[in-house]
Enzyme design. Structure first.
Site, mmCIF file in Angstrom:
data_model
loop_
_atom_site.group_PDB
_atom_site.id
_atom_site.type_symbol
_atom_site.label_atom_id
_atom_site.label_comp_id
_atom_site.label_asym_id
_atom_site.label_seq_id
_atom_site.Cartn_x
_atom_site.Cartn_y
_atom_site.Cartn_z
ATOM 1 N N LYS A 50 3.052 4.663 -4.644
ATOM 2 C CA LYS A 50 3.083 4.646 -6.087
ATOM 3 C C LYS A 50 1.941 5.471 -6.663
ATOM 4 O O LYS A 50 1.993 5.936 -7.797
ATOM 5 C CB LYS A 50 2.906 3.195 -6.597
ATOM 6 C CG LYS A 50 3.979 2.250 -6.169
ATOM 7 C CD LYS A 50 3.587 0.821 -6.640
ATOM 8 C CE LYS A 50 4.417 -0.228 -6.003
ATOM 9 N NZ LYS A 50 3.913 -1.591 -6.274
ATOM 10 N N ASP A 110 -7.464 9.790 2.314
ATOM 11 C CA ASP A 110 -8.567 8.947 2.763
ATOM 12 C C ASP A 110 -8.692 9.131 4.277
ATOM 13 O O ASP A 110 -9.255 10.132 4.722
ATOM 14 C CB ASP A 110 -8.238 7.517 2.332
ATOM 15 C CG ASP A 110 -9.347 6.528 2.588
ATOM 16 O OD1 ASP A 110 -10.514 6.881 2.420
ATOM 17 O OD2 ASP A 110 -9.036 5.378 2.953
ATOM 18 N N ASP A 166 -4.736 2.112 -7.366
ATOM 19 C CA ASP A 166 -4.883 0.674 -7.621
ATOM 20 C C ASP A 166 -5.921 0.005 -6.748
ATOM 21 O O ASP A 166 -6.289 0.499 -5.682
ATOM 22 C CB ASP A 166 -3.561 -0.033 -7.336
ATOM 23 C CG ASP A 166 -3.258 -0.098 -5.835
ATOM 24 O OD1 ASP A 166 -3.239 0.971 -5.188
ATOM 25 O OD2 ASP A 166 -3.091 -1.216 -5.307
#
Ligand code: IMP
Ligand code: MG
Length: 185
Positions: A50, A110, A166
């Site tokens: 997302k 990441d 998020d």
């Protein structure tokens, strides 16, 4: 942690790392670069859900040449600040990509595990070309050999939120990129 409590939610935001204006300017440049490189070519922008949904929405509007949009979702991150070992594709493209130049539009690289698996799967479908464009890059955390072709911002090893990213599904709607502040014990 109950983020529905206004105080807990606000306390989770340590500081602004990248402002709306800085994001906007970087996206404008990336859009111009895509326009120049892909002029006259069948282009498919693939957003990884997302986290990349807001980035894709803004980037797509900074691109002025014809292009198509596709979505994929890969699961590799759970409700904490560490990547898990496995990655699963839970939503796939509907297009056959063999006639497209594909740009994967990602929110952040990441460890690189998620994207390397997604890129490997897409490469196996023989697109005309495949490039990786990421909003954020955290090179210090890399665990696999993966490089973005275009990276808008390189950041330190800090957990960031906002602009699609998020923590425990919250903060995606912040208009800027902030640093997450874990609960003080
Ligand atoms: P990777 O597989 O470790 O490269 O991480 C992939 C996914 O982890 C990203 O697409 C994000 O959804 C999530 N992620 C990694 N770092 C952060 C962060 O600092 N904030 C929010 N989500 C992150
Ligand atoms: Mg996430």
């Amino acid at each position: 942690m109950n983020f529905l409590q206004e105080e807990a939610y606000q306390n989770g935001i340590d500081r602004v790392l990248i402002s709306e204006q800085e994001i906007k300017e970087a996206i404008r440049k990336a859009g111009a670069q895509i326009d120049a490189e892909y002029q006259g070519k069948p282009l498919l922008l693939v957003s990884i859900l997302k986290g990349a949904f807001i980035f894709l929405a803004d980037l797509a509007r900074a691109v002025s040449i014809p292009c198509e949009i596709g979505f994929m979702q890969a699961q590799s991150y759970f409700e904490n600040t560490e990547s898990s070992g496995t990655v699963e594709i839970i939503l796939d493209l509907t297009q056959d990509i063999s006639n497209y130049h594909v740009i994967i539009v990602e929110d952040i690289i990441d460890t690189g595990r998620t994207l390397s698996l997604v890129a490997e799967q897409l490469r196996a479908r023989n697109p005309l070309s495949l490039k990786i464009l990421t909003l954020l890059d955290k090179p210090e955390r890399r665990e696999v050999n993966l490089k973005a072709d275009i990276s808008l911002f390189t950041i330190r090893d800090e957990f960031v939120i906002g602009y699609g990213l998020d923590f425990a599904e919250y903060y995606r709607n912040l208009p800027y990129i902030g640093v997450y502040q874990p609960e003080k014990k």
